[in-house]
Design an enzyme around this catalytic site. Sequence first.
Site, PDB file in Angstrom:
ATOM      1  N   SER A  23      37.944  48.603  65.254  1.00 57.35           N
ATOM      2  CA  SER A  23      38.540  48.013  64.040  1.00 57.35           C
ATOM      3  C   SER A  23      39.260  46.700  64.351  1.00 57.35           C
ATOM      4  O   SER A  23      39.878  46.105  63.490  1.00 57.35           O
ATOM      5  CB  SER A  23      39.517  49.003  63.398  1.00 57.35           C
ATOM      6  OG  SER A  23      40.486  49.428  64.339  1.00 57.35           O
ATOM      7  N   THR A 155      41.351  38.351  16.149  1.00 54.71           N
ATOM      8  CA  THR A 155      41.042  39.748  16.471  1.00 54.71           C
ATOM      9  C   THR A 155      39.531  39.843  16.319  1.00 54.71           C
ATOM     10  O   THR A 155      38.959  39.156  15.458  1.00 54.71           O
ATOM     11  CB  THR A 155      41.733  40.752  15.522  1.00 54.71           C
ATOM     12  OG1 THR A 155      41.232  40.541  14.202  1.00 54.71           O
ATOM     13  CG2 THR A 155      43.256  40.604  15.500  1.00 54.71           C
ATOM     14  N   HIS A 156      38.891  40.612  17.139  1.00 56.10           N
ATOM     15  CA  HIS A 156      37.413  40.694  17.170  1.00 56.10           C
ATOM     16  C   HIS A 156      36.791  39.314  17.398  1.00 56.10           C
ATOM     17  O   HIS A 156      35.670  39.071  16.957  1.00 56.10           O
ATOM     18  CB  HIS A 156      36.845  41.292  15.883  1.00 56.10           C
ATOM     19  CG  HIS A 156      37.534  42.550  15.440  1.00 56.10           C
ATOM     20  ND1 HIS A 156      37.102  43.804  15.798  1.00 56.10           N
ATOM     21  CD2 HIS A 156      38.641  42.743  14.684  1.00 56.10           C
ATOM     22  CE1 HIS A 156      37.910  44.712  15.276  1.00 56.10           C
ATOM     23  NE2 HIS A 156      38.857  44.087  14.600  1.00 56.10           N
ATOM     24  N   SER A 277      27.776  19.456  37.708  1.00 56.59           N
ATOM     25  CA  SER A 277      26.483  20.100  37.904  1.00 56.59           C
ATOM     26  C   SER A 277      25.610  19.200  38.777  1.00 56.59           C
ATOM     27  O   SER A 277      25.780  17.985  38.795  1.00 56.59           O
ATOM     28  CB  SER A 277      25.830  20.313  36.542  1.00 56.59           C
ATOM     29  OG  SER A 277      24.432  20.278  36.645  1.00 56.59           O
ATOM     30  N   LYS A 283      28.129  17.653  32.680  1.00 53.52           N
ATOM     31  CA  LYS A 283      28.846  18.922  32.798  1.00 53.52           C
ATOM     32  C   LYS A 283      30.222  18.812  33.463  1.00 53.52           C
ATOM     33  O   LYS A 283      30.438  18.040  34.378  1.00 53.52           O
ATOM     34  CB  LYS A 283      28.010  19.933  33.604  1.00 53.52           C
ATOM     35  CG  LYS A 283      26.777  20.441  32.902  1.00 53.52           C
ATOM     36  CD  LYS A 283      27.037  21.135  31.578  1.00 53.52           C
ATOM     37  CE  LYS A 283      27.604  22.519  31.760  1.00 53.52           C
ATOM     38  NZ  LYS A 283      26.649  23.433  32.398  1.00 53.52           N
ATOM     39  N   GLU A 290      35.973  31.011  36.224  1.00 52.90           N
ATOM     40  CA  GLU A 290      34.832  31.931  36.313  1.00 52.90           C
ATOM     41  C   GLU A 290      34.877  32.740  37.613  1.00 52.90           C
ATOM     42  O   GLU A 290      34.587  33.941  37.622  1.00 52.90           O
ATOM     43  CB  GLU A 290      33.518  31.148  36.248  1.00 52.90           C
ATOM     44  CG  GLU A 290      33.252  30.567  34.866  1.00 52.90           C
ATOM     45  CD  GLU A 290      32.080  29.601  34.894  1.00 52.90           C
ATOM     46  OE1 GLU A 290      30.962  30.034  35.178  1.00 52.90           O
ATOM     47  OE2 GLU A 290      32.294  28.412  34.623  1.00 52.90           O
ATOM     48  N   TYR A 317      45.331  63.020  60.105  1.00 55.66           N
ATOM     49  CA  TYR A 317      44.552  61.801  60.293  1.00 55.66           C
ATOM     50  C   TYR A 317      43.076  62.114  60.515  1.00 55.66           C
ATOM     51  O   TYR A 317      42.712  63.060  61.201  1.00 55.66           O
ATOM     52  CB  TYR A 317      45.081  60.993  61.498  1.00 55.66           C
ATOM     53  CG  TYR A 317      44.265  59.736  61.736  1.00 55.66           C
ATOM     54  CD1 TYR A 317      44.524  58.572  61.026  1.00 55.66           C
ATOM     55  CD2 TYR A 317      43.195  59.729  62.645  1.00 55.66           C
ATOM     56  CE1 TYR A 317      43.755  57.429  61.212  1.00 55.66           C
ATOM     57  CE2 TYR A 317      42.427  58.588  62.841  1.00 55.66           C
ATOM     58  CZ  TYR A 317      42.707  57.442  62.120  1.00 55.66           C
ATOM     59  OH  TYR A 317      41.939  56.321  62.304  1.00 55.66           O
TER      60      TYR A 317
HETATM   61  N1  ARG Z   1      42.092  52.037  64.373  1.00 56.04           N
HETATM   62  C1  ARG Z   1      42.611  53.251  63.865  1.00 56.04           C
HETATM   63  C2  ARG Z   1      42.792  53.146  62.333  1.00 56.04           C
HETATM   64  O1  ARG Z   1      42.790  52.076  61.859  1.00 56.04           O
HETATM   65  C3  ARG Z   1      43.911  53.566  64.490  1.00 56.04           C
HETATM   66  C4  ARG Z   1      44.256  55.010  64.529  1.00 56.04           C
HETATM   67  C5  ARG Z   1      43.362  55.729  65.457  1.00 56.04           C
HETATM   68  N2  ARG Z   1      43.757  57.094  65.647  1.00 56.04           N
HETATM   69  C6  ARG Z   1      42.948  57.984  66.205  1.00 56.04           C
HETATM   70  N3  ARG Z   1      43.408  59.194  66.312  1.00 56.04           N
HETATM   71  N4  ARG Z   1      41.712  57.709  66.548  1.00 56.04           N
HETATM   72  O2  ARG Z   1      42.899  54.117  61.642  1.00 56.04           O
END
Ligand code: ARG
Length: 457
Positions: A23, A155-156, A277, A283, A290, A317
């Site tokens: 991550s 409205t509408h 454009s 334009k 948008e 977790y």
């Molecule tokens: N990179 C992990 C997360 O974002 C950190 C926690 C990891 N914990 C574990 N028990 N593998 O959730």
Amino acid sequence: MEKMWAGRFVKALDKEADDFNSSISFDCKMYKQDITGSLAHASMLSKCGIITKSECETISDGLCSILDDLTSGKLEIDLDAEDIHMFVEAELTKRIGEVGKKLHTARSRNDQVALDIRMYLRDEIDEIISLLRKLIGAILTQAKNGKGLIMPGYTHLQRAQPLTFAHHLLAYGMMFTRDIGRLSDCKKRMNYSPLGSCALAGTTYPTDRLYTAEKLGFDGICENSIDGVSDRDFAVELLSACSLIMTHLSRFSEEIILWSSWEFKFVELDDSYTTGSSIMPQKKNPDMAELVRGKTGRVYGDLMGLLTVLKGIPLAYNKDMQEDKESVFDATDTVKKCLSVFAPMIETMKPIPENMYKAAQKGFINATDLADYLVVKGLPFRSAYKIVGQLVAHCIDLGTVLDELPIEEYKKYDPNFDSDLYEAISLETCVMKRNSLGGCGEESFERQVKYIEQYLA
Ligand code: ARG
């Protein structure tokens, strides 16, 4: 790089699985929070006699040098690391040796990541609030300048009753004011420290969670360690607040787009917030509005994504939860970018009063006021309403409008009509006399401005 947890394994992690699991490419955003949390944790370990004072000093110096080097760009984040927590810990040990390995005593990445993200998001909330304040400031400026500008209210998407440009803009002012309230509420519930929940069940070390919570600016601790590591309600709340901000920005964008079209031409956007454009030389496109309208979709997606991630995971977790980060990072970054271009776009937008007024003159927008005129003369509203309906139909047949129909014609429908009716149904009267609380009249305008200004103060 060898994994910290390699001891239990015979084989290394497959390369693709390793990338999949990592991550660091996105949680590197939280390096400051991670190091700040670690500094507080080390200080607590020493205070509680779990590590020595001198060990704490070595660890703290090491952490501070990493923070400095990351901030200055001298140290680059190693994308081969599993996540930001592992990276900082490994770098620390590289710098200060064996004692670095003591930092993770009485802590788990599970409470560490929960801590980091709360700290990261509470700062994001502050930034979003300050951007919202700027936007509200821009709205107030436009509203004060556009105080007497009469435009059709719809409205509408059909012309309904006349009102002022200011009144219409202040409606958005109210929405963004509520958004600030929602973010502040969300921050209140977010601001509890999970640190010290450890992996899930707490620890046998004599830690002091209240100490770290206070040191890190939290209002208290998550009272249940399982909840501490598995709660992401605060992220969902924030995503939901972000989604509503985007809803408001998107509705506003839609109106800006309509208003700047040739069909309406109520406003002219500044050149610096419009594009041309590649083929049509004439334009001038409202691309910013948008895009804001379009980006609303991705923020809603972030909210739905996280809700779906959370719905099926058992306590405590689970790795699924790593998916929380990209959603909240994307949503908060998107909201910040949108607000950053939206506020100056509103600030620099020029209303075109003639066109607003002209549009308000058509479409029998004062028909309600004509009925009210008869009510003042003593008729029940429903009877007055019916007479005015017939008059509108008659005007349409004649190709005229209520303001121009001669008084003799009026008298054929009801003897109570008199020539003072023209004054009663003039656009100026219709708008400025609507002084009921929250209406589009002058007194109400002042009250609304005061309300918003007091809220911001
Ligand atoms: N990179 C992990 C997360 O974002 C950190 C926690 C990891 N914990 C574990 N028990 N593998 O959730």
